[in-house]
Design a protein around this motif. Sequence first.
Motif, short mmCIF file in Angstrom:
data_model
loop_
_atom_site.label_atom_id
_atom_site.label_comp_id
_atom_site.label_asym_id
_atom_site.label_seq_id
_atom_site.Cartn_x
_atom_site.Cartn_y
_atom_site.Cartn_z
N THR A 1 0.85 -1.20 0.00
CA THR A 1 0.00 0.00 0.00
C THR A 1 0.89 1.26 0.00
O THR A 1 1.58 1.51 -0.96
CB THR A 1 -0.96 -0.03 1.20
OG1 THR A 1 -0.23 -0.07 2.44
CG2 THR A 1 -1.86 -1.25 1.13
N ALA A 2 0.88 2.02 1.07
CA ALA A 2 1.73 3.22 1.20
C ALA A 2 1.71 3.61 2.67
O ALA A 2 1.71 2.74 3.53
CB ALA A 2 1.22 4.34 0.28
N TYR B 1 -4.41 4.64 0.16
CA TYR B 1 -3.89 3.37 -0.36
C TYR B 1 -3.98 2.28 0.70
O TYR B 1 -4.35 1.14 0.41
CB TYR B 1 -2.42 3.53 -0.79
CG TYR B 1 -2.23 4.02 -2.19
CD1 TYR B 1 -3.22 4.72 -2.87
CD2 TYR B 1 -1.03 3.80 -2.86
CE1 TYR B 1 -3.03 5.18 -4.15
CE2 TYR B 1 -0.83 4.27 -4.16
CZ TYR B 1 -1.83 4.96 -4.79
OH TYR B 1 -1.63 5.41 -6.06
N HIS B 2 -3.64 2.63 1.93
CA HIS B 2 -3.68 1.62 3.00
C HIS B 2 -5.12 1.26 3.32
O HIS B 2 -5.43 0.08 3.57
CB HIS B 2 -2.96 2.13 4.24
CG HIS B 2 -2.64 1.05 5.22
ND1 HIS B 2 -1.82 -0.03 4.91
CD2 HIS B 2 -3.05 0.83 6.50
CE1 HIS B 2 -1.73 -0.83 5.96
NE2 HIS B 2 -2.47 -0.33 6.93
N THR C 1 -7.46 1.26 1.18
CA THR C 1 -7.86 0.41 0.05
C THR C 1 -7.38 -1.02 0.22
O THR C 1 -8.13 -1.97 0.02
CB THR C 1 -7.32 1.00 -1.27
OG1 THR C 1 -7.79 2.35 -1.42
CG2 THR C 1 -7.76 0.17 -2.46
N SER D 1 4.20 4.43 -4.24
CA SER D 1 4.03 3.88 -5.58
C SER D 1 5.33 3.38 -6.21
O SER D 1 5.38 2.26 -6.73
CB SER D 1 3.41 4.93 -6.50
OG SER D 1 2.10 5.24 -6.11
N ASN E 1 6.62 0.38 -4.46
CA ASN E 1 5.76 -0.78 -4.73
C ASN E 1 6.06 -1.41 -6.09
O ASN E 1 6.12 -2.64 -6.22
CB ASN E 1 4.29 -0.37 -4.68
CG ASN E 1 3.79 -0.14 -3.26
OD1 ASN E 1 4.43 -0.55 -2.30
ND2 ASN E 1 2.66 0.51 -3.14
N LEU F 1 -0.51 -1.30 -4.91
CA LEU F 1 -1.16 -0.12 -5.47
C LEU F 1 -0.09 0.85 -5.97
O LEU F 1 0.99 0.94 -5.39
CB LEU F 1 -2.04 0.56 -4.43
CG LEU F 1 -3.33 -0.21 -4.14
CD1 LEU F 1 -3.34 -0.70 -2.72
CD2 LEU F 1 -4.55 0.65 -4.43
N GLN G 1 0.32 4.78 -8.41
CA GLN G 1 -0.26 5.84 -9.22
C GLN G 1 -0.17 5.48 -10.70
O GLN G 1 0.79 4.84 -11.15
CB GLN G 1 0.49 7.16 -8.99
CG GLN G 1 0.27 7.77 -7.63
CD GLN G 1 1.04 9.06 -7.44
OE1 GLN G 1 1.16 9.55 -6.33
NE2 GLN G 1 1.58 9.64 -8.52
N GLU H 1 -6.83 10.64 -7.79
CA GLU H 1 -5.94 11.17 -6.77
C GLU H 1 -5.49 12.57 -7.17
O GLU H 1 -4.48 12.74 -7.87
CB GLU H 1 -4.72 10.27 -6.61
CG GLU H 1 -5.05 8.87 -6.16
CD GLU H 1 -3.78 8.05 -5.93
OE1 GLU H 1 -3.39 7.89 -4.76
OE2 GLU H 1 -3.19 7.60 -6.92
N ALA I 1 -5.38 5.92 -8.80
CA ALA I 1 -4.76 4.80 -8.09
C ALA I 1 -5.03 3.54 -8.89
O ALA I 1 -6.15 3.33 -9.37
CB ALA I 1 -5.37 4.67 -6.69
N VAL J 1 -4.19 -0.88 -9.31
CA VAL J 1 -3.76 -2.11 -8.65
C VAL J 1 -2.97 -2.92 -9.67
O VAL J 1 -3.44 -3.16 -10.79
CB VAL J 1 -4.97 -2.93 -8.14
CG1 VAL J 1 -4.49 -4.14 -7.35
CG2 VAL J 1 -5.88 -2.05 -7.29
#
Length: 346
Positions: free
Chosen positions: A42-43, A49-50, A52, A72, A75, A88, A90, A122, A259, A261
Amino acid sequence: MKPCGTVTKSTAGLASLGGGLLVVLALSLPAQAAEDQIVIGTASSTGVYHVTGQAFCRLLEGPCHARPSEGSVANLRDIRRGEVPIALAQSDQQYYAVEGREGFADAGPDDTLRALFSVHSEPFTLVVRRESGIQGFDDLEQRAVNIGNPGSGQRATMLQLMSARGWTLDNFALVNELPADQQSLELCHGNIDAMVYTVGHPDLSIRQAVDLCNAAVVGVEGDFVASLVDEAPYYSLAEIPAGLYYDDQPEVQTFGVRATVVASEATDPDQVYTLVAAVFDNFERFTDFHPAYAILEPERMIKDGLSAPLHEGALRYYRERGWIEEASNGEDKDATEEAETNAATD
């Protein structure tokens, strides 16, 4: 009658056997659980993000962990290295990873990156201390600004915006690189004049800054913003609704990303299918987890902001729902048309 505390041979044997079984179970069950667990990068733990990632895990109702991360860019690098199966990111950073540009130039194009779907928009958000007198992006010159930690999407977007404006870090009096969960306190302590955040709204970090020190959200506009949006298919103009954080907050004009996935091509298709099915089979429940999801539409989520090819696990689900048709040559009609549209836009 045997004295208290005496253990017979048969009892001792059973105890030994039971202990051995417990050791085996203690070693094998966690390993199996870890193998079956879906981990989602997540972030910041305070960001959408978290939220989500946690929403995904609640919908899955199985072994799942929403793992906080640097954001991002981190990740996408973790996905490429096989350190996390799903994450997740951007939409702009997904594009750069696929193309091997910007922060991914040294690594080169990631041909193994796969998309599942996009989520909320976002907007790039500029939050300032009211007494600073900052009314827009240009007023940040020779001010103290938090641009975000290395590896975060907010920092990457900020650097793109600075480039479009013709600025470097030298244009600021002070540059901080704090993560999202620390920047609001830094603002309220008066150590910085402004912070930037690419995030879905409403957001806890921004809410904290508003509640603690009456911070304000200001617009990010100008010809350089319009040019940036025109040149990049993953950016679009965006608005932050009026009154979202405080009564006299006007509608704020800015730009933003989506955002998305993502996963690796090597990520288990069954895991991906399970996650995608959990979201879209329980779509109304999913959109209740955060106000940023309220306007989501499945038909847009499987296309908007996606630069990487769809993962085979996601494709399986979309075909079953009739959202994507498989052409006679084995390619997906809608996915192919979307790729051609994106190529024409670039």
